[in-house]
Design a protein around this motif. Structure first.
Motif, mmCIF file in Angstrom:
data_model
loop_
_atom_site.group_PDB
_atom_site.id
_atom_site.type_symbol
_atom_site.label_atom_id
_atom_site.label_comp_id
_atom_site.label_asym_id
_atom_site.label_seq_id
_atom_site.Cartn_x
_atom_site.Cartn_y
_atom_site.Cartn_z
ATOM 1 N N LEU A 109 0.806 -1.062 -0.135
ATOM 2 C CA LEU A 109 -0.155 0.085 0.170
ATOM 3 C C LEU A 109 0.822 1.435 0.043
ATOM 4 N N THR A 110 2.046 1.289 0.603
ATOM 5 C CA THR A 110 2.676 2.431 0.824
ATOM 6 C C THR A 110 4.089 2.670 -0.179
ATOM 7 N N ARG A 111 4.282 1.547 -0.735
ATOM 8 C CA ARG A 111 5.145 1.836 -1.875
ATOM 9 C C ARG A 111 4.859 0.984 -3.259
ATOM 10 N N GLY A 112 3.805 0.421 -3.069
ATOM 11 C CA GLY A 112 3.459 -0.568 -4.464
ATOM 12 C C GLY A 112 3.000 0.397 -5.536
ATOM 13 N N ALA A 113 2.748 -0.238 -6.720
ATOM 14 C CA ALA A 113 2.185 0.611 -7.619
ATOM 15 C C ALA A 113 0.539 0.167 -7.625
ATOM 16 N N TYR A 114 -0.246 1.215 -8.251
ATOM 17 C CA TYR A 114 -1.694 0.860 -8.219
ATOM 18 C C TYR A 114 -1.983 0.427 -9.734
ATOM 19 N N LYS A 116 -7.035 -5.070 -10.389
ATOM 20 C CA LYS A 116 -6.342 -3.754 -10.117
ATOM 21 C C LYS A 116 -6.314 -3.630 -8.496
ATOM 22 N N MET A 117 -4.808 -3.325 -8.110
ATOM 23 C CA MET A 117 -4.413 -3.343 -7.056
ATOM 24 C C MET A 117 -3.082 -2.784 -6.290
ATOM 25 N N TYR A 118 -2.885 -2.460 -5.393
ATOM 26 C CA TYR A 118 -1.602 -2.081 -5.077
ATOM 27 C C TYR A 118 -0.705 -3.119 -4.920
ATOM 28 N N THR A 119 0.393 -3.312 -5.722
ATOM 29 C CA THR A 119 0.886 -4.325 -6.042
ATOM 30 C C THR A 119 2.690 -3.955 -6.059
ATOM 31 N N LEU A 120 3.366 -5.153 -5.275
ATOM 32 C CA LEU A 120 4.905 -4.963 -5.364
ATOM 33 C C LEU A 120 5.417 -5.946 -6.765
ATOM 34 N N GLY A 121 4.480 -6.431 -7.452
ATOM 35 C CA GLY A 121 4.722 -7.224 -8.807
ATOM 36 C C GLY A 121 4.490 -8.716 -8.224
ATOM 37 N N HIS A 122 3.784 -9.529 -9.102
ATOM 38 C CA HIS A 122 3.586 -10.617 -8.563
ATOM 39 C C HIS A 122 4.747 -11.623 -8.385
ATOM 40 N N SER A 123 5.939 -11.162 -8.993
ATOM 41 C CA SER A 123 7.220 -11.957 -8.834
ATOM 42 C C SER A 123 7.812 -11.532 -7.431
ATOM 43 N N PHE A 124 7.410 -10.551 -6.817
ATOM 44 C CA PHE A 124 8.064 -10.034 -5.753
ATOM 45 C C PHE A 124 8.194 -11.226 -4.522
ATOM 46 N N ILE A 125 9.261 -11.298 -4.086
ATOM 47 C CA ILE A 125 9.269 -12.289 -3.050
ATOM 48 C C ILE A 125 9.991 -11.539 -1.717
ATOM 49 N N PRO A 126 9.109 -11.388 -0.714
ATOM 50 C CA PRO A 126 9.659 -10.353 0.398
ATOM 51 C C PRO A 126 10.632 -11.006 0.925
ATOM 52 N N PRO A 127 11.474 -10.154 1.699
ATOM 53 C CA PRO A 127 12.428 -10.972 2.523
ATOM 54 C C PRO A 127 11.818 -11.359 3.795
ATOM 55 N N ALA A 128 12.666 -12.362 4.637
ATOM 56 C CA ALA A 128 12.195 -13.240 5.571
ATOM 57 C C ALA A 128 11.972 -12.065 6.861
ATOM 58 N N VAL A 129 10.674 -11.745 7.054
ATOM 59 C CA VAL A 129 10.125 -11.223 8.128
ATOM 60 C C VAL A 129 9.428 -12.178 9.086
ATOM 61 N N HIS A 130 9.100 -11.915 10.254
ATOM 62 C CA HIS A 130 8.408 -12.827 11.098
ATOM 63 C C HIS A 130 7.015 -12.128 11.200
ATOM 64 N N GLY A 164 1.977 -13.574 7.698
ATOM 65 C CA GLY A 164 0.533 -13.315 7.086
ATOM 66 C C GLY A 164 0.611 -12.012 6.444
ATOM 67 N N LEU A 165 1.744 -11.328 6.725
ATOM 68 C CA LEU A 165 1.723 -10.038 5.821
ATOM 69 C C LEU A 165 2.792 -10.040 4.586
ATOM 70 N N ARG A 166 2.936 -11.020 3.745
ATOM 71 C CA ARG A 166 3.748 -11.135 2.892
ATOM 72 C C ARG A 166 3.401 -11.368 1.437
ATOM 73 N N TYR A 167 1.965 -10.843 1.358
ATOM 74 C CA TYR A 167 1.478 -10.964 -0.077
ATOM 75 C C TYR A 167 1.975 -9.840 -0.927
ATOM 76 N N HIS A 168 2.138 -10.184 -2.235
ATOM 77 C CA HIS A 168 2.864 -9.064 -3.061
ATOM 78 C C HIS A 168 1.765 -8.104 -3.230
ATOM 79 N N GLY A 169 0.393 -8.360 -3.180
ATOM 80 C CA GLY A 169 -0.654 -7.300 -3.614
ATOM 81 C C GLY A 169 -1.506 -6.969 -2.490
ATOM 82 N N MET A 170 -2.840 -6.431 -2.596
ATOM 83 C CA MET A 170 -3.585 -6.231 -1.429
ATOM 84 C C MET A 170 -4.869 -6.076 -2.053
ATOM 85 N N SER A 171 -5.884 -6.470 -1.126
ATOM 86 C CA SER A 171 -7.186 -6.501 -1.583
ATOM 87 C C SER A 171 -7.686 -5.424 -2.502
ATOM 88 N N PRO A 172 -8.156 -5.623 -3.615
ATOM 89 C CA PRO A 172 -8.782 -4.644 -4.864
ATOM 90 C C PRO A 172 -9.545 -3.611 -4.025
#
Lengths: 472, 472
Positions: B307-312, B327-341, B344-352
């Motif tokens: 939401l804060t740095r992805g593209a709409y 249509k959503m805020y997304t970091l790109g479907h190939s984005f794999i987030p770094p390992a954070v603990h 449940g918050l590691r999806y590349h996109g966001m509810s449209p």
């Protein structure tokens, strides 16, 4: 509160939470055999306990009033999760095909995941009041250690937990939870105490035991200024604090329009069973027939069957022989139960208070095999959703048996059991069960006999059991 | 219910549980951009979804009525733990020294430990009704998989869970919980699907990702008769089911005599934030100023800041490009987030749906670093007792910031946040935090740009965002 015919949950508002604990001691129709000093074997004087417990707790151990007001600061903490819900297990009943009405009091909603905070919070409060700076304790399964760690965080006390080595290694999550609460967690036997070092010298790989951990926590206490000891079960003041479970359940069963015919609880040291059962039993204990009270069934694991196969005798409360000597059902203080997955039910003895009730036939006791416990718990999880703690699973297995008995006798009893905690930290046990790696275990009588050989030699006082006129 | 001035808990009886979900779609002052077919890139027709979802769920995805009655069988399951409690965090407030009034809606009381069963139970019910025999799904942190496994056990459905390999290895307890409920749990990438086998061929040690697991579950679904797919977040029908959180909270805040000034929820795919926030926002969305609604703040991790740095933009819902393009805020479907603990918050996109609200300034979004999240969660545990899930910890960190802001601006806001779950299965993360092994992570812009390069080329439809007249 709006109650409907098919209600599942019976909730009490926090405004209706009990404001006093129930003390069963004045309702006993007999005197309890006194605890003895571990060295002199003479009846313990209050001052003998002063090194271990603060004055207010010592006083509660032999409380004479019928109830004790719960301090406001304790009520304020209880209100974070209490009153706990009472549920009718409608989906579990349907799966069992029983006409018995099954209710459960769910103590797993506490932040530590079991009923243990009921007394941990009270003990931390009274210790703070009496100037204690640090509490030392032991923990087996980790439920008690988690509860006391949380309570100490709430009241600004330091906390040292001696955790049975086997649990320390197998349950890193329990250890981590205590550390989040700020506790100092040590694997027992440890090199922090004389007793621990002696054991490690001969058994460097010792998996530990609850009795050993108690001894270390007691030694830690008496060798550190400002430190007191805290016990999570067995003693009278612990059962006193736990009566809030049964007191709430009484109100909630009334909301459901029921009086339980049978009350069931798992039983290790006795705090959970005592907490749910004593308020139901107490007022009728003095009537000879005890007819108005429900049946009360304490459920223990077959691998550690103090009530069902132990001796009713004076024994040390710990392994090292430093703790008071009490009259109880015991498997012998040197008894180390085989590895079963119900770490909270592995104490060699049993609450002297509950032992005395059992001796007089005022409560019943049964032993349950762990495969039956896990089978019952799995059915419970798949119908009610909640994953039971392995300890609680023993109570559920007995409920399943009672439902079967009801079918055979064509009765329709109302059964109340205490679901003492959830099993979120016990999933390795469930995994072992599902993989077929668990087995039942019939304890050889020779193992019990061997441990009982080590009972202390005590000239039994003439007060107590013998004075009741009850024949056993 | 008796409410006292200093109440901690606001409990709703099950008789007062909402009996209908709230549908925000008719209240939106604009049309949502339509989802597109992943191959044709044309607006998706309902029949395109028939392979994945049963008819009733497809219908709910574009529901036009302002609410939907909750089926009795779903209510019966909800009643096992719902209504969930609303608590005033009085002890946390005191520790923060804030004059803000902080309330939290605690969804961790569900047997699966989070808010996820709200939609899992509904989806299992509708699938059963429509003849589905098995549900396939993916899970990252394991909360969703646990919830769906339980729901399938309740309604007699088989369940296949593709669990991200990293979680499968790090969270054996989550896996075991699903297995207790009877689910078939597979580490993803797996050899069960074509997509999984392809990945394993080039990356035999792949830790997996949520996008990969979604692709495997979708492939499993379309290649197995009687099987449907179930998604735990992102989609409209999921947010619809989750509105019961906010609907209950509205009643409970009224019991407390409050209207929240600010509503806060952690946000991965959006189901928890949507569930708590939409009922508060919805009715006022059509008024131009939206003045009567509270501020609503979605909190995401800095390591996966859609939401804060992805593209709409239009993007695939999964990694393989088999899921609908939305249509959503997304970091790109190939984005794999770094390992954070906070799995449940590691999806590349966001509810449209939530993306569209954010695009129009109707909700706010912030990103939180994990050290701040764990610091806030530890303080919360030591004051309120509950160990928060790492996901929820992000919301708490934002609440801490808001309390600080309130001090600076000398305001006394009423803040409501959703404590979406407990962290009983996340203690290895807490342990890592305590041992100083966690670090903050600022995602390089180049990583985001690289993934965004792979966005599908879509001729944007003229309906939707552009037709609202809102300038952004």
């Amino acid at each position: 509160m709006a109650i409907e015919k098919d209600s599942v949950k019976y909730l009490l508002d926090e405004a209706n939470m009990p404001t006093a604990w129930y003390n069963v001691l004045p309702d006993l129709p007999y005197e309890l055999d006194p605890p003895l000093h571990p060295v002199t074997m003479q009846p313990l004087r209050p001052e003998d306990l002063a090194g271990l417990f603060p004055p207010s707790i010592v006083e509660q151990e032999a409380l004479t009033s019928p109830s004790l007001d719960i301090p406001g600061a304790v009520l304020d903490v209880y209100r974070l999760w209490r009153p706990t819900p009472l549920l009718r297990a409608r989906r579990f009943e349907a799966a069992l095909g029983t006409k018995a009405r099954i209710y459960y009091k769910y103590e797993g909603v506490s932040p530590a995941g079991s009923h243990k905070p009921n007394t941990a919070v009270a003990q931390a409060y009274y210790n703070k009041l009496d100037g204690t700076e640090r509490l030392a304790t032991e923990t087996g399964a980790g439920q008690w250690g988690s509860a006391l760690s949380m309570a100490c965080a709430f009241f600004g006390l330091e906390c040292s937990v001696y955790m049975v080595r086997a649990s320390y290694d197998q349950k890193p999550y329990r250890r981590a939870l205590m550390q989040v609460f700020g506790a100092d967690v040590v694997a027992s036997p440890s090199d922090k105490t004389q007793f621990g070092r002696e054991i490690l010298k001969t058994h460097p790989d010792s998996p530990g035991s609850l009795g050993i951990a108690i001894s270390e926590a007691v030694e830690h206490t008496v060798t550190h200024a400002g430190t007191k000891y805290s016990l999570g079960s067995v003693l009278n003041h612990v059962l006193l604090h736990q009566t809030i479970i049964g007191l709430e359940a009484q109100q909630q069963m009334e909301m459901a329009g029921e009086q339980p015919d049978i009350v069931v609880g798992c039983c290790g040291g006795g705090s959970n069973f005592g907490g749910i059962a004593l308020p139901f039993l107490g007022p009728s204990l003095k009537t000879a027939a005890n007819a108005s009270a429900p049946r009360a069934i304490a459920v223990e694991p077959s691998a550690c069957p103090s009530l069902t196969r132990g001796a009713y005798a004076y024994d040390y409360g710990d392994s090292a022989g430093q703790a008071p000597v009490v009259k109880m059902y015991t498997l012998g203080h040197s008894f180390i139960p085989p590895a079963v997955h119900a770490g909270g039910l592995r104490y060699h003895g049993m609450s002297p208070l509950l032992s005395s009730l059992h001796r007089r036939g005022l409560i019943e006791a049964v032993a349950v095999q762990q495969l039956d416990a896990f089978e019952a718990a799995t059915l419970f999880a798949r119908t009610e959703g909640i994953l039971p703690a392995p300890e609680s699973a023993h109570a559920i297995a007995e409920v399943v048996r009672l439902a079967e008995e009801a079918r055979e006798t064509r009765t329709e009893p109302s059964i109340l059991f205490c679901l003492s905690g959830h099993g979120h930290f016990d999933l390795s046990a469930y995994e072992a069960y599902q993989a077929g790696r668990l087995a039942n275990y019939e304890l050889p009588q020779t193992d019990i006999d061997l441990a009982l050989d080590g009972l202390p030699k005590v000239a039994e006082p003439t007060t107590g059991y013998d004075s009741t006129g009850v024949t056993v």
